[in-house]
Motif scaffolding. Sequence first.
Motif, PDB file in Angstrom:
ATOM      1  N   MET A  39       6.516  -3.785  15.514  1.00  0.00           N
ATOM      2  CA  MET A  39       5.103  -3.539  13.835  1.00  0.00           C
ATOM      3  C   MET A  39       4.721  -2.500  13.999  1.00  0.00           C
ATOM      4  O   MET A  39       3.640  -2.267  15.015  1.00  0.00           O
ATOM      5  CB  MET A  39       5.019  -4.447  13.057  1.00  0.00           C
ATOM      6  N   ARG A  40       4.611  -1.054  13.073  1.00  0.00           N
ATOM      7  CA  ARG A  40       3.367  -0.403  13.384  1.00  0.00           C
ATOM      8  C   ARG A  40       3.035  -0.675  11.896  1.00  0.00           C
ATOM      9  O   ARG A  40       3.097  -0.648  10.613  1.00  0.00           O
ATOM     10  CB  ARG A  40       4.048   0.966  12.710  1.00  0.00           C
ATOM     11  N   ILE A  41       1.674  -1.230  12.021  1.00  0.00           N
ATOM     12  CA  ILE A  41       0.310  -1.110  10.789  1.00  0.00           C
ATOM     13  C   ILE A  41      -0.643   0.324  10.551  1.00  0.00           C
ATOM     14  O   ILE A  41      -1.020   0.485  11.539  1.00  0.00           O
ATOM     15  CB  ILE A  41      -0.141  -2.887  10.389  1.00  0.00           C
ATOM     16  N   ARG A  42      -0.508   0.988   9.881  1.00  0.00           N
ATOM     17  CA  ARG A  42      -1.116   2.447   9.624  1.00  0.00           C
ATOM     18  C   ARG A  42      -1.880   1.728   7.906  1.00  0.00           C
ATOM     19  O   ARG A  42      -1.819   1.942   7.518  1.00  0.00           O
ATOM     20  CB  ARG A  42      -0.460   3.032   9.640  1.00  0.00           C
ATOM     21  N   ASP A  43      -3.560   2.627   8.482  1.00  0.00           N
ATOM     22  CA  ASP A  43      -4.854   2.499   7.445  1.00  0.00           C
ATOM     23  C   ASP A  43      -4.359   1.346   6.616  1.00  0.00           C
ATOM     24  O   ASP A  43      -4.404   2.047   5.166  1.00  0.00           O
ATOM     25  CB  ASP A  43      -4.302   3.770   6.758  1.00  0.00           C
ATOM     26  N   VAL A  44      -4.365   0.077   6.235  1.00  0.00           N
ATOM     27  CA  VAL A  44      -4.040  -0.972   5.360  1.00  0.00           C
ATOM     28  C   VAL A  44      -5.649  -1.501   4.562  1.00  0.00           C
ATOM     29  O   VAL A  44      -6.185  -1.485   5.552  1.00  0.00           O
ATOM     30  CB  VAL A  44      -2.984  -2.107   6.021  1.00  0.00           C
ATOM     31  N   GLU A  45      -5.297  -1.355   3.511  1.00  0.00           N
ATOM     32  CA  GLU A  45      -6.521  -1.569   3.143  1.00  0.00           C
ATOM     33  C   GLU A  45      -6.450  -2.336   1.199  1.00  0.00           C
ATOM     34  O   GLU A  45      -5.314  -2.463   1.084  1.00  0.00           O
ATOM     35  CB  GLU A  45      -7.621  -0.354   2.200  1.00  0.00           C
ATOM     36  N   PHE A  46      -7.633  -3.254   1.228  1.00  0.00           N
ATOM     37  CA  PHE A  46      -6.587  -4.184   0.116  1.00  0.00           C
ATOM     38  C   PHE A  46      -8.603  -4.694  -0.094  1.00  0.00           C
ATOM     39  O   PHE A  46      -9.581  -4.400   0.079  1.00  0.00           O
ATOM     40  CB  PHE A  46      -6.761  -5.489   0.328  1.00  0.00           C
ATOM     41  N   ALA A  47      -8.833  -4.248  -1.906  1.00  0.00           N
ATOM     42  CA  ALA A  47      -9.513  -5.370  -2.394  1.00  0.00           C
ATOM     43  C   ALA A  47      -9.505  -6.144  -3.480  1.00  0.00           C
ATOM     44  O   ALA A  47      -8.412  -6.256  -4.653  1.00  0.00           O
ATOM     45  CB  ALA A  47     -10.664  -4.271  -3.297  1.00  0.00           C
ATOM     46  N   TYR A  48     -10.744  -7.647  -3.692  1.00  0.00           N
ATOM     47  CA  TYR A  48     -10.159  -8.183  -4.807  1.00  0.00           C
ATOM     48  C   TYR A  48     -11.415  -7.325  -5.833  1.00  0.00           C
ATOM     49  O   TYR A  48     -12.508  -7.256  -5.682  1.00  0.00           O
ATOM     50  CB  TYR A  48     -10.809  -9.018  -4.415  1.00  0.00           C
ATOM     51  N   GLY A  49     -10.563  -6.753  -6.467  1.00  0.00           N
ATOM     52  CA  GLY A  49     -11.542  -6.104  -7.329  1.00  0.00           C
ATOM     53  C   GLY A  49     -12.321  -5.495  -6.478  1.00  0.00           C
ATOM     54  O   GLY A  49     -11.706  -3.784  -6.015  1.00  0.00           O
ATOM     55  N   ARG A  50     -13.977  -5.064  -7.234  1.00  0.00           N
ATOM     56  CA  ARG A  50     -15.041  -3.816  -6.192  1.00  0.00           C
ATOM     57  C   ARG A  50     -15.139  -5.120  -4.852  1.00  0.00           C
ATOM     58  O   ARG A  50     -15.599  -4.190  -3.951  1.00  0.00           O
ATOM     59  CB  ARG A  50     -15.689  -3.872  -6.813  1.00  0.00           C
TER      60      ARG A  50
ATOM     61  N   LEU B 118      -4.542  -9.767   5.509  1.00  0.00           N
ATOM     62  CA  LEU B 118      -3.156  -9.407   5.761  1.00  0.00           C
ATOM     63  C   LEU B 118      -2.166 -10.137   5.956  1.00  0.00           C
ATOM     64  O   LEU B 118      -1.570  -8.976   5.734  1.00  0.00           O
ATOM     65  CB  LEU B 118      -4.155  -8.987   7.568  1.00  0.00           C
ATOM     66  N   THR B 119      -2.036 -11.446   6.822  1.00  0.00           N
ATOM     67  CA  THR B 119      -0.363 -11.526   6.440  1.00  0.00           C
ATOM     68  C   THR B 119      -0.214 -12.145   5.020  1.00  0.00           C
ATOM     69  O   THR B 119       0.881 -11.714   5.325  1.00  0.00           O
ATOM     70  CB  THR B 119      -0.714 -13.399   6.961  1.00  0.00           C
ATOM     71  N   LYS B 120      -0.798 -12.221   3.729  1.00  0.00           N
ATOM     72  CA  LYS B 120      -0.041 -12.021   2.689  1.00  0.00           C
ATOM     73  C   LYS B 120       0.309 -10.653   2.454  1.00  0.00           C
ATOM     74  O   LYS B 120       1.066 -10.476   1.832  1.00  0.00           O
ATOM     75  CB  LYS B 120      -1.117 -12.773   1.991  1.00  0.00           C
ATOM     76  N   ILE B 121      -0.401  -9.555   3.448  1.00  0.00           N
ATOM     77  CA  ILE B 121       0.269  -8.039   2.548  1.00  0.00           C
ATOM     78  C   ILE B 121       1.400  -7.841   2.840  1.00  0.00           C
ATOM     79  O   ILE B 121       2.490  -7.482   2.679  1.00  0.00           O
ATOM     80  CB  ILE B 121      -0.847  -7.045   2.664  1.00  0.00           C
ATOM     81  N   LEU B 122       1.547  -8.426   4.581  1.00  0.00           N
ATOM     82  CA  LEU B 122       2.964  -8.260   5.388  1.00  0.00           C
ATOM     83  C   LEU B 122       3.676  -8.933   4.579  1.00  0.00           C
ATOM     84  O   LEU B 122       5.019  -8.669   4.782  1.00  0.00           O
ATOM     85  CB  LEU B 122       2.155  -8.031   7.111  1.00  0.00           C
ATOM     86  N   ALA B 123       3.972 -10.441   4.100  1.00  0.00           N
ATOM     87  CA  ALA B 123       4.713 -10.395   3.339  1.00  0.00           C
ATOM     88  C   ALA B 123       4.924 -10.544   2.242  1.00  0.00           C
ATOM     89  O   ALA B 123       5.997 -10.979   1.832  1.00  0.00           O
ATOM     90  CB  ALA B 123       3.974 -12.632   3.227  1.00  0.00           C
TER      91      ALA B 123
ATOM     92  N   ARG C  69      -0.403  -7.150  -2.973  1.00  0.00           N
ATOM     93  CA  ARG C  69       0.307  -5.505  -2.612  1.00  0.00           C
ATOM     94  C   ARG C  69      -0.812  -4.728  -2.458  1.00  0.00           C
ATOM     95  O   ARG C  69      -1.751  -5.082  -3.549  1.00  0.00           O
ATOM     96  CB  ARG C  69       1.128  -5.578  -3.578  1.00  0.00           C
ATOM     97  N   THR C  70      -0.710  -3.662  -1.570  1.00  0.00           N
ATOM     98  CA  THR C  70      -1.988  -2.909  -1.301  1.00  0.00           C
ATOM     99  C   THR C  70      -0.676  -1.433  -2.412  1.00  0.00           C
ATOM    100  O   THR C  70       0.169  -1.116  -1.078  1.00  0.00           O
ATOM    101  CB  THR C  70      -2.237  -2.638  -0.189  1.00  0.00           C
ATOM    102  N   ARG C  71      -1.753  -0.184  -2.122  1.00  0.00           N
ATOM    103  CA  ARG C  71      -1.283   0.713  -2.724  1.00  0.00           C
ATOM    104  C   ARG C  71      -1.128   1.372  -1.412  1.00  0.00           C
ATOM    105  O   ARG C  71      -1.007   2.455  -1.425  1.00  0.00           O
ATOM    106  CB  ARG C  71      -1.377   1.832  -3.167  1.00  0.00           C
ATOM    107  N   HIS C  72      -2.404   0.894  -0.152  1.00  0.00           N
ATOM    108  CA  HIS C  72      -3.343   2.102   0.837  1.00  0.00           C
ATOM    109  C   HIS C  72      -2.631   1.767   1.860  1.00  0.00           C
ATOM    110  O   HIS C  72      -2.880   0.200   2.465  1.00  0.00           O
ATOM    111  CB  HIS C  72      -4.934   2.009   0.556  1.00  0.00           C
ATOM    112  N   GLY C  73      -0.746   2.220   2.743  1.00  0.00           N
ATOM    113  CA  GLY C  73      -1.335   2.233   3.306  1.00  0.00           C
ATOM    114  C   GLY C  73       0.489   2.195   3.971  1.00  0.00           C
ATOM    115  O   GLY C  73       0.901   1.923   3.038  1.00  0.00           O
ATOM    116  N   SER C  74       0.589   1.465   5.029  1.00  0.00           N
ATOM    117  CA  SER C  74       2.018   1.482   6.137  1.00  0.00           C
ATOM    118  C   SER C  74       2.114   0.959   6.599  1.00  0.00           C
ATOM    119  O   SER C  74       1.245  -0.036   7.449  1.00  0.00           O
ATOM    120  CB  SER C  74       2.932   2.704   5.790  1.00  0.00           C
TER     121      SER C  74
END
Length: 255
Positions: A1-12, A42-47, A51-56
Amino acid sequence: MRIRDVEFAYGRHQVLRGIDLDVAPGTVCALLGPNGSGKSTLTKILAGVLRTRHGSVRLGHTDLLRMRPRERAKVVAYVPQSSEVPFELTVREAVTLGRTPHMGMRPAARDLAVVESAVARLGLTELAERRLSDLSGGQAQRVLIARALAQEPRVLLLDEPTSALDLRYQVETLQIVRQVAREEGVAALIAIHDLNHAATFCQQVVLLSGGRLVADGPATEAYDAELLGRVYGLPVEVLHDAGQTQVRPVLGPLA
């Protein structure tokens, strides 16, 4: 599994900042860091929970972040800190839910065999007809892990899976995860607080701080006393003895 440039924000509030991480098949990877460092996010994004629009996140040629939920559930299993499994279900019925992405209208013989294997693997055979409402917190946690194994995933995500377990079941659960990863070629990620459990049971440890990845590798290489002390705000010493790595707090004199 390759995680690349994943970002996430709650609001600001930026929680994850450009996470790059590789986890090989058969590897158990510990996600470490203080509260608020981004482990659970991070685990919730992978699951697919967040949802994040940034990264793969690629598994082979497939981006897990772009998969439909049912298709993702065939390859990714997630054990959260708490679950909404109906408590009127029996243990066996709850574990059978893990076969839902693979089943038709009714479970086939193979589905039933996979369920029984998962029940036995987590030491739940004698509890199989008990209702979840009758179980202790630790027993219920093992049911959730058995349900995840019944999915036969290629990626297994666990968010603090040992927090409700006593020491015996903490050790047994982590041993089971390591065995499943090795035998089934599963990439397993565990968000966990115990640095010593991570060093003992995980081939790879990843340290998060302020939403950034600051260490990645086997515990013998990734555990640095100065770095850990800075991340956790507590002086520690790192001991290596006979192939084992242990972290101990450095305590000052009592007031």
